[in-house]
Scaffold this active site. Sequence first.
Site, PDB file in Angstrom:
ATOM      1  N   LYS A 143       1.636   2.105  -5.116  1.00 43.27           N
ATOM      2  CA  LYS A 143       2.462   1.599  -6.530  1.00 43.27           C
ATOM      3  C   LYS A 143       1.654   1.932  -7.508  1.00 43.27           C
ATOM      4  O   LYS A 143       1.901   2.378  -8.464  1.00 43.27           O
ATOM      5  CB  LYS A 143       2.549   0.145  -6.350  1.00 43.27           C
ATOM      6  CG  LYS A 143       3.352  -0.235  -4.978  1.00 43.27           C
ATOM      7  CD  LYS A 143       3.479  -1.807  -5.064  1.00 43.27           C
ATOM      8  CE  LYS A 143       2.709  -2.526  -4.583  1.00 43.27           C
ATOM      9  NZ  LYS A 143       2.194  -1.903  -3.000  1.00 43.27           N
TER      10      LYS A 143
ATOM     11  N   GLN B  95       1.882  -5.937  -3.535  1.00 47.70           N
ATOM     12  CA  GLN B  95       2.293  -6.093  -1.848  1.00 47.70           C
ATOM     13  C   GLN B  95       3.813  -5.584  -1.602  1.00 47.70           C
ATOM     14  O   GLN B  95       3.918  -4.387  -2.307  1.00 47.70           O
ATOM     15  CB  GLN B  95       2.592  -7.650  -1.485  1.00 47.70           C
ATOM     16  CG  GLN B  95       1.211  -8.498  -1.303  1.00 47.70           C
ATOM     17  CD  GLN B  95       0.549  -8.820  -2.681  1.00 47.70           C
ATOM     18  OE1 GLN B  95       1.127  -9.447  -3.490  1.00 47.70           O
ATOM     19  NE2 GLN B  95      -0.501  -8.286  -3.031  1.00 47.70           N
TER      20      GLN B  95
ATOM     21  N   GLY C 175      -4.754  -4.342  -3.678  1.00 46.51           N
ATOM     22  CA  GLY C 175      -5.720  -3.059  -3.962  1.00 46.51           C
ATOM     23  C   GLY C 175      -4.903  -1.860  -4.489  1.00 46.51           C
ATOM     24  O   GLY C 175      -4.151  -1.300  -3.464  1.00 46.51           O
ATOM     25  N   HIS C 176      -4.993  -1.424  -5.720  1.00 45.60           N
ATOM     26  CA  HIS C 176      -4.092  -0.409  -6.195  1.00 45.60           C
ATOM     27  C   HIS C 176      -5.082   0.900  -6.741  1.00 45.60           C
ATOM     28  O   HIS C 176      -6.030   0.530  -7.292  1.00 45.60           O
ATOM     29  CB  HIS C 176      -3.156  -0.669  -7.410  1.00 45.60           C
ATOM     30  CG  HIS C 176      -2.263  -1.963  -7.132  1.00 45.60           C
ATOM     31  ND1 HIS C 176      -1.220  -2.646  -7.746  1.00 45.60           N
ATOM     32  CD2 HIS C 176      -1.878  -2.426  -5.842  1.00 45.60           C
ATOM     33  CE1 HIS C 176      -0.428  -3.345  -7.113  1.00 45.60           C
ATOM     34  NE2 HIS C 176      -0.972  -3.298  -5.738  1.00 45.60           N
TER      35      HIS C 176
ATOM     36  N   THR D 287      -8.564  -3.307  -0.121  1.00 53.00           N
ATOM     37  CA  THR D 287      -9.087  -4.623  -0.782  1.00 53.00           C
ATOM     38  C   THR D 287     -10.017  -4.981   0.352  1.00 53.00           C
ATOM     39  O   THR D 287     -11.246  -5.453  -0.040  1.00 53.00           O
ATOM     40  CB  THR D 287      -7.898  -5.639  -1.069  1.00 53.00           C
ATOM     41  OG1 THR D 287      -7.122  -5.279  -1.745  1.00 53.00           O
ATOM     42  CG2 THR D 287      -8.624  -6.979  -1.156  1.00 53.00           C
TER      43      THR D 287
ATOM     44  N   ASP E   3       0.738  -1.192   0.039  1.00 51.58           N
ATOM     45  CA  ASP E   3      -0.088   0.013  -0.169  1.00 51.58           C
ATOM     46  C   ASP E   3       0.754   1.254  -0.044  1.00 51.58           C
ATOM     47  O   ASP E   3       0.550   2.242   0.613  1.00 51.58           O
ATOM     48  CB  ASP E   3      -0.921  -0.088   1.071  1.00 51.58           C
ATOM     49  CG  ASP E   3      -2.024  -1.247   1.190  1.00 51.58           C
ATOM     50  OD1 ASP E   3      -2.196  -1.682   0.195  1.00 51.58           O
ATOM     51  OD2 ASP E   3      -2.113  -1.568   2.360  1.00 51.58           O
TER      52      ASP E   3
HETATM   53  P1  GDP Z   1      -0.783   0.419  -3.562  1.00 50.87           P
HETATM   54  O1  GDP Z   1      -1.442  -0.748  -3.117  1.00 50.87           O
HETATM   55  O2  GDP Z   1       0.605   0.701  -3.213  1.00 50.87           O
HETATM   56  O3  GDP Z   1      -1.125   0.825  -4.738  1.00 50.87           O
HETATM   57  O4  GDP Z   1      -1.592   1.627  -2.547  1.00 50.87           O
HETATM   58  P2  GDP Z   1      -3.078   1.766  -2.288  1.00 50.87           P
HETATM   59  O5  GDP Z   1      -3.852   2.101  -3.138  1.00 50.87           O
HETATM   60  O6  GDP Z   1      -3.564   0.326  -1.705  1.00 50.87           O
HETATM   61  O7  GDP Z   1      -2.910   2.634  -1.068  1.00 50.87           O
HETATM   62  C1  GDP Z   1      -2.300   4.191  -1.361  1.00 50.87           C
HETATM   63  C2  GDP Z   1      -3.529   4.902  -0.671  1.00 50.87           C
HETATM   64  O8  GDP Z   1      -3.017   6.321  -0.847  1.00 50.87           O
HETATM   65  C3  GDP Z   1      -4.628   5.096  -2.042  1.00 50.87           C
HETATM   66  O9  GDP Z   1      -5.794   5.377  -1.237  1.00 50.87           O
HETATM   67  C4  GDP Z   1      -3.911   6.255  -2.663  1.00 50.87           C
HETATM   68  O10 GDP Z   1      -5.088   6.913  -3.319  1.00 50.87           O
HETATM   69  C5  GDP Z   1      -3.611   7.077  -1.444  1.00 50.87           C
HETATM   70  N1  GDP Z   1      -2.163   8.243  -2.081  1.00 50.87           N
HETATM   71  C6  GDP Z   1      -1.326   7.949  -3.090  1.00 50.87           C
HETATM   72  N2  GDP Z   1      -0.473   8.826  -2.971  1.00 50.87           N
HETATM   73  C7  GDP Z   1      -0.830   9.668  -2.032  1.00 50.87           C
HETATM   74  C8  GDP Z   1      -0.537  11.013  -1.559  1.00 50.87           C
HETATM   75  O11 GDP Z   1       0.952  11.419  -2.011  1.00 50.87           O
HETATM   76  N3  GDP Z   1      -0.848  11.683  -0.582  1.00 50.87           N
HETATM   77  C9  GDP Z   1      -2.199  11.163   0.067  1.00 50.87           C
HETATM   78  N4  GDP Z   1      -2.802  11.719   0.648  1.00 50.87           N
HETATM   79  N5  GDP Z   1      -2.761  10.022  -0.537  1.00 50.87           N
HETATM   80  C10 GDP Z   1      -2.034   9.263  -1.446  1.00 50.87           C
HETATM   81  P1  IMO Z   2      -0.903  -4.337  -2.398  1.00 50.93           P
HETATM   82  O1  IMO Z   2      -0.613  -4.516  -3.730  1.00 50.93           O
HETATM   83  C1  IMO Z   2      -1.110  -4.534   2.187  1.00 50.93           C
HETATM   84  C2  IMO Z   2      -1.108  -8.381   3.454  1.00 50.93           C
HETATM   85  C3  IMO Z   2      -2.388  -9.122   4.533  1.00 50.93           C
HETATM   86  C4  IMO Z   2      -1.656 -10.019   5.354  1.00 50.93           C
HETATM   87  C5  IMO Z   2      -0.600 -10.845   4.449  1.00 50.93           C
HETATM   88  C6  IMO Z   2      -1.053 -12.052   3.875  1.00 50.93           C
HETATM   89  O2  IMO Z   2      -2.120  -3.581  -2.414  1.00 50.93           O
HETATM   90  O3  IMO Z   2       0.277  -3.336  -1.570  1.00 50.93           O
HETATM   91  P2  IMO Z   2      -2.615 -12.911   1.881  1.00 50.93           P
HETATM   92  O4  IMO Z   2      -4.044 -12.519   1.648  1.00 50.93           O
HETATM   93  O5  IMO Z   2      -1.697 -12.154   0.808  1.00 50.93           O
HETATM   94  O6  IMO Z   2      -2.463 -14.172   2.322  1.00 50.93           O
HETATM   95  O7  IMO Z   2      -2.219 -11.749   3.355  1.00 50.93           O
HETATM   96  O8  IMO Z   2      -0.285  -9.937   3.706  1.00 50.93           O
HETATM   97  N1  IMO Z   2      -1.119  -8.348   2.245  1.00 50.93           N
HETATM   98  C7  IMO Z   2      -1.251  -6.646   1.743  1.00 50.93           C
HETATM   99  N2  IMO Z   2      -1.099  -5.809   2.636  1.00 50.93           N
HETATM  100  N3  IMO Z   2      -1.029  -4.507   0.561  1.00 50.93           N
HETATM  101  C8  IMO Z   2      -1.122  -5.467  -0.282  1.00 50.93           C
HETATM  102  O9  IMO Z   2      -1.111  -5.540  -1.529  1.00 50.93           O
HETATM  103  C9  IMO Z   2      -1.333  -6.739   0.343  1.00 50.93           C
HETATM  104  N4  IMO Z   2      -1.550  -7.843  -0.025  1.00 50.93           N
HETATM  105  C10 IMO Z   2      -1.340  -8.852   1.074  1.00 50.93           C
HETATM  106  O10 IMO Z   2      -2.973  -7.805   5.090  1.00 50.93           O
HETATM  107  O11 IMO Z   2      -1.088  -9.222   6.263  1.00 50.93           O
HETATM  108 MG    MG Z   3      -2.851  -1.497  -1.762  1.00 44.71          MG
END
Ligand code: GDP
Ligand code: IMO
Ligand code: MG
Length: 436
Positions: A16, A225, A40-41, A302, A13
Site C-alpha cells: 500500500k 492492515q 509499516g509502509h 514493523t 503488507d
Molecule cells: P504495506 O504495509 O502494504 O505498505 O507493505 P509493506 O511495506 O509492509 O510490505 C511490502 C514490501 O514489498 C516492502 O518491502 C516493499 O518495498 C516491497 N515491494 C512493494 N512492491 C514490490 C514489488 O513489486 N516487488 C518487490 N520485489 N517488492 C515490492
Molecule cells: P500494514 O499496514 C500485516 C497483524 C499482526 C497480528 C494482528 C493483530 O503494514 O499492512 P495488532 O498489533 O494490530 O493488534 O496485531 O494484525 N497486523 C499486520 N499484519 N501488516 C500490518 O499493517 C499489520 N498490522 C497488524 O501481525 O497478526
Molecule cells: Mg506493512
Amino acid sequence: MPSLTVIGSQWGDEGKGKLIDILAKQTDYVVRYQGGANAGHTLKVKEKKIIVHLVPSSVFHPEVTALISQGVVLDLESLCQEIQTLKEHGFLNRKKQILISDSCTLLLDHHKQLDQAREQKASKIGTTGKGIGPAYESRASRKALLFRDLFEEDKQLLDKLKKSTEESHFLLKNLYQIKPLSLEESFEKLKTYRKLLREYRFQNMSLFLNTALKKNKKVLFEGAQGTLLDLYHGTYPYVTSSSTLAGGLFSSCGLGPLIPMKSLAAMKAYTTRVGEGPFWTECTNTPEGKHLQEKGEEFGATTGRKRRCGWLDLVALKYAVRLNSSSSLAVMKLDVLSGLDEIKVCIAYKIGFQIFEDLPSSMKDVENVKPIYKTFKGWSEDISSVSSKKELPPSCLNYLNFISQSLNIPIDIISVGPSRFKTLYDSQNVLDKLWL
Ligand code: GDP
Ligand code: IMO
Ligand code: MG
C-alpha cells in the site's frame, strides 16, 4: 470530488505504501484513517528507502499535506521518533505538512505493556505488541486521552492521565505481575511530546475534508492492515482492532456514507500473513514457500518477523473486493513469482463434502477449510526490468488475466519491484481514471 482509497485486500503488507507514494503525486491531501504504529509502509525511490508507521506515505511529496484522522491510535513516542528521523533525512520540512486530528486516541506505555503481557501470558494473537488493541479498548470504554487533552493545563492533564491509566495499571500489577511506568514518569513524557507535537494540532477534520472535497481537491485515503484483519469481517479473533475496510474511512474522517469514493484493492501476487490465525493456502515450509519468503524478502516492516507465505487465494480476494466495493486492482510483487515451475491459485474451498466460493463464517468451518487449486505454468524470466505489460511472458499474462476475470475487475497497476519506477500501467490516463 476526486477521492480514492487504497486498501489492503489480504492480511496486510500488500504494498500500500508504494501505491500511495505513486498516487500522491498531484494529490492535495493524503489521509491515514485507522490503525496505528502496527502499520509499516515501505516507500522506495531509487536507493532511498523509508518505512513509515504513523506518518502518511506521502512524505516524498513535500507539497502534499498529510492528515491523520481520528480513527487512528496515536503512539506519541513512536510518532515523535518517526517525525525526528524523517526530518533528519530531509523530509517534513514544510510547516503544516502534517496535520493531526485533535480527536485522535492517544496510545501510551500502559497500552503497549498490556498488549505485550497478554501476548506472553494470555491468548496469543501474534500482535505487533504496539498496544493497538488496548488503545482502542480505552477509546471504547471512554477512558482514553485524546490528542487535544495533551494541550490542557498540567493539572487537568495529570488528572485525566490518572483516571485513564487506573484500570490498566491494576491489571498490569495484579493480573500480569508487571510494574507499570509510574504516573510521574508518564506525565513527564507527555509534557515532552506536547512540546514536539503542538504544531501539528488540527481541529475539525471532518469540516475540513468535506469542504476540500466540495472544492474539488484531490484526496487520497491510505488504508492500513488488510481486509482479513478487519475487526468485524476478518479472521476473528486473529485480527487487528480497527475497521480496515474502505467503509471505515467515512466514520473515521467524519464523512457521510454517500460521499463518492473509489477503492483500489492492493494485492500481492501471492499471499502473506504475519502472526497467528488461519491461512488456508499457506505453504511456508515447502520449497515454493521458501522461494516466496526469500525472493519476496518477506519480513515484517514493523516487527521484523518472518512473514508466513502461501498461494493466492481468490476466494478471500473476491470477499475483499465485495467488502470494499473495489473497482480496480493493483497486483504487487509479481516479480517474486519468476522462477517457479508451477503457480497455484485457490479457486474454492472444500469443507467436508461441500464446495464453497465464499469465506466461511463459523470458526469450526474455518478450521476445516481445504483449498481447491488451479495450477498455472510458471515463467523463468526476470520481469523486474520490463517497462510495459506487453513485455511480460505469456504465462505471466495468462495468470494476470485469470485473476482479473475471476474477480471481475481490471488490473490497472502491476508492480515488479520495490522502487516507485518499477511499476507498469498503460498510461497516465489509467491512473487518472482510478479517481472518482
Ligand atoms: P504495506 O504495509 O502494504 O505498505 O507493505 P509493506 O511495506 O509492509 O510490505 C511490502 C514490501 O514489498 C516492502 O518491502 C516493499 O518495498 C516491497 N515491494 C512493494 N512492491 C514490490 C514489488 O513489486 N516487488 C518487490 N520485489 N517488492 C515490492
Ligand atoms: P500494514 O499496514 C500485516 C497483524 C499482526 C497480528 C494482528 C493483530 O503494514 O499492512 P495488532 O498489533 O494490530 O493488534 O496485531 O494484525 N497486523 C499486520 N499484519 N501488516 C500490518 O499493517 C499489520 N498490522 C497488524 O501481525 O497478526
Ligand atoms: Mg506493512
